[in-house]
Design an enzyme around this catalytic site. Structure first.
Site, PDB file in Angstrom:
ATOM      1  CB  SER A 495      -0.967  -0.046   1.184  1.00  0.00           C
ATOM      2  OG  SER A 495      -1.998   0.892   1.032  1.00  0.00           O
ATOM      3  CG  ASP A 581      -6.149  -2.913  -4.118  1.00  0.00           C
ATOM      4  OD1 ASP A 581      -7.007  -2.129  -3.673  1.00  0.00           O
ATOM      5  OD2 ASP A 581      -4.955  -2.846  -3.817  1.00  0.00           O
ATOM      6  CG  HIS A 613      -5.381  -2.619  -0.221  1.00  0.00           C
ATOM      7  ND1 HIS A 613      -4.642  -2.161  -1.301  1.00  0.00           N
ATOM      8  CD2 HIS A 613      -4.886  -1.943   0.855  1.00  0.00           C
ATOM      9  CE1 HIS A 613      -3.775  -1.259  -0.895  1.00  0.00           C
ATOM     10  NE2 HIS A 613      -3.891  -1.113   0.409  1.00  0.00           N
TER      11      HIS A 613
END
Length: 636
Positions: A495, A581, A613
């Site tokens: 991320s 995602d 994610h």
């Protein structure tokens, strides 16, 4: 005497060598404990244990009770748990019951508009919020219903009838988003009553009160522009909730608000921290809550003075290298909590407030851990380039020998405003990394809760600034140790941590020998154009890329954009991307892999088409970890 000492040392050595090391396969056999609550009679804790079954690519759950004072667990059926626990969906007077279901509120599918074309796969949108987290908007929204508590034949009433809004909130809202008032006359619920593009731009959830007699709704938090969440009533009937002030800022300071006698009081306004969860004491005079502090999650208390002149005081209740990430309930002089650390998955503990001691109640994974040689973790405080003191967790391999040299990984945390604490992840697991022979360096860089609000906020609009110096300060400081092999440094993260990897790959000056980025932001401009929660990038980047007059935003899309440093990439990189995602969409990983390949850099693309994610399916999780460590063996 020397012979006896020799025998003792030999036995200890054999014992240590006989211990196993944590492997991905062992990690995915551990039970995952979650407390459901304390029974109605206050004698037992009811909890669930979910255990992955890799062969079936799913998890199986079992349910148990254990005495609140400790003892043997008893397995129960899931239906029995409903009988044991107080059903918060039933009104206090027992007359009504709440439920939730998805309701079709808007036309978006081709067949909605053209019924005769019922095989059409078309989707038609007039605004954003067309997809969220890992699902596309099909025109349905979560709604809360109430009905007489007389069985399934009673028709429930939709308290949000015709509204294109959600309660519980998507994607992660649950029964914490709606509650009964103590008099059973109203329902308090959380909702962000914005639609389409406006919804994607805002964090302004509110608390609404629906009167079941008049069928009218009132906004209780209309004057607050940020998040209002987690409503609960005190033992005295005072509405309490968590509140962030600024619209669009998902990582704002989270405060405890109490509404009483026509006024509201912010109990944590003058405390330099952010609340995660809270629970009222049974006397209604204080609240216990959890929050990050100095690389851990701890238990705090704050008093509620009401109309008296007593000062509001926040006190830290627990200390230690562990995370308390959930308050289950209170029992006598004790608080039942969920607790974990970097070497141990969550278990249920009782904390005695008077004795200030913990008692471990559940021991689901103790037998497994007893067979493992576990890593050691150390606190280290590093001076940053701007003269601040930064906590850095250093995790050392099992049976660590300081005379040896170890390959070392810089871990870059996501968020970017999430705390790096004593968490136990089933993917980014520090204990597993260290058990494969790596030293792990995990800095509490700018942007993390637990070091004051100013430290947390400094990362916004400065993604490639001071925080990058923080990373390099951490790895450079630890690399001074003789046990660190400076020729074998790696950098990994997901991320925002993936963004960090992409950015550092262009500025690291040959510090690192390999990189791994998972669902990372590679191109800040295309990220702004494809992510679903627009408010996040709008806040953290300072605005849209087309606003050329906005110097702050232009810095995010130019100076702080990893794509502008790809010409300096010269290091192998593994790129992982989830197909579902929508937070950091697939194009980010594709762009990065394509750039690495076309530049002739050793690179690999691990694509997980059905993951979002995160990586949730057991077999995908093991593939992820096998590829992770396979890549490190190849390149480090």
């Amino acid at each position: 005497m020397n012979r006896i000492l020799f025998l003792i040392v030999s036995i200890m050595s054999l014992s240590a060598s006989a211990q196993q090391l944590l492997s991905p396969e062992t990690l995915w056999k551990l039970g995952r404990v979650s407390a459901l609550g304390i029974s109605k009679d206050k004698k037992s804790i009811v909890y669930k244990v979910s255990t992955p079954v890799v062969a079936e690519n799913k998890s199986n759950s079992k349910f148990y009770t254990i005495p609140v004072t400790g003892g043997n667990s008893v397995e129960v059926q899931e239906e029995q748990t409903k009988e044991l626990l107080t059903d918060k969906n039933v009104s206090p007077d027992g007359k009504y019951i709440l439920s939730t279901q998805e309701v079709k509120t808007e036309n978006v599918l081709g067949k909605d508009f053209y019924p005769e074309l019922d095989k059409s796969e078309a989707q038609i949108y007039d605004g954003l919020d067309y997809r969220h987290w890992d699902t596309w908007n099909n025109g349905t929204h979560n709604h809360v219903f109430f009905a007489l508590n007389k069985g399934s034949k009673v028709t429930p009433f939709d308290i949000m009838k015709g509204e294109p809004y959600d309660s519980p909130q998507k994607p992660f809202g649950g029964d914490e988003d709606y509650i009964w008032t103590p008099d059973s006359k109203s329902i308090i619920y959380v909702s962000k009553k914005k639609f389409g593009t406006e919804y994607a731009m805002s964090t302004n959830t509110d608390l609404y009160e629906f009167n079941i007699e008049t069928k009218t709704t009132k906004n209780l938090t209309e004057n607050n522009l940020g998040y209002d969440t987690n409503p609960a009533f005190s033992p005295n009937g005072d509405l309490t909730w968590l509140q962030m002030k600024r619209d669009g800022y998902e990582a704002d300071k989270n405060d405890i608000i109490v509404s009483f006698k026509g006024m509201s009081m912010n109990l944590t306004a003058n405390w330099d921290g952010s609340v995660e969860s809270f629970k009222w004491n049974v006397d209604g005079k204080k609240i216990y809550f959890t929050a990050a502090v100095d690389g851990t999650l701890q238990l705090f208390e704050v008093n509620f003075p009401g109309l008296t002149k007593i000062a509001v005081t926040v006190k830290q209740v627990t200390t230690g290298d562990f995370d308390i990430h959930g308050i289950v309930d209170l029992y006598g002089d004790s608080i039942i909590v969920s607790r974990e650390d970097m070497n141990h998955a969550a278990e249920i503990y009782s904390y005695n407030l008077k004795k200030k001691t913990f008692t471990q109640l559940t021991k689901i994974n103790d037998e497994t851990y007893s067979k493992l040689a576990l890593p050691k973790y150390e606190r280290r405080y590093v001076t940053t380039t701007d003269g601040k003191k930064m906590l850095v967790w250093v995790i050392l391999p099992p049976n660590f020998d300081k005379t040896k040299k170890y390959p070392t990984l810089l871990y870059c945390q996501g968020g970017p405003q999430s705390p790096l604490t004593q968490f136990y992840s089933f993917r980014w697991n520090f204990s597993l990394m260290a058990s494969q022979g790596y030293v792990v360096v995990a800095p509490n860089r700018r942007g993390m809760y637990g070091h004051g609000q100013a430290w947390n906020e400094q990362i916004s609009k400065d993604w490639g600034g001071q925080v990058m110096d923080d990373y390099l300060s951490a790895i450079d400081d630890v690399s001074k140790e003789s046990y660190v092999d400076k020729a074998r440094l790696g950098c990994v993260g997901a991320s925002y941590g993936g963004y960090s990897v992409f950015y550092l790959a262009g500025i690291h000056n040959n510090r690192f020998k390999t990189f791994i980025a998972h669902d990372g932001v590679f191109n800040t401009q295309s990220m702004f154009g494809t992510t679903e929660e627009v408010f996040f990038n709008n806040w953290d980047f300072g605005g849209p890329y087309w606003d050329k007059s906005n110097a702050v935003a232009q810095k995010a899309y130019n100076q702080f954009n990893p794509i502008n440093y790809v010409d300096k990439w010269n290091t192998p990189i593994l790129i992982v991307q989830g197909g579902k995602d929508y937070r950091v969409p697939i194009g980010q990983g594709q762009e990065a892999f394509q750039a690495a390949q076309l530049r002739g850099i050793k690179s690999r693309f691990l694509y997980l088409p059905e993951e979002n994610h995160w990586v949730l399916k057991p077999q995908n999780g093991i593939v992820w970890q096998r590829e992770f460590y396979k890549w490190l063996k190849e390149t480090l």
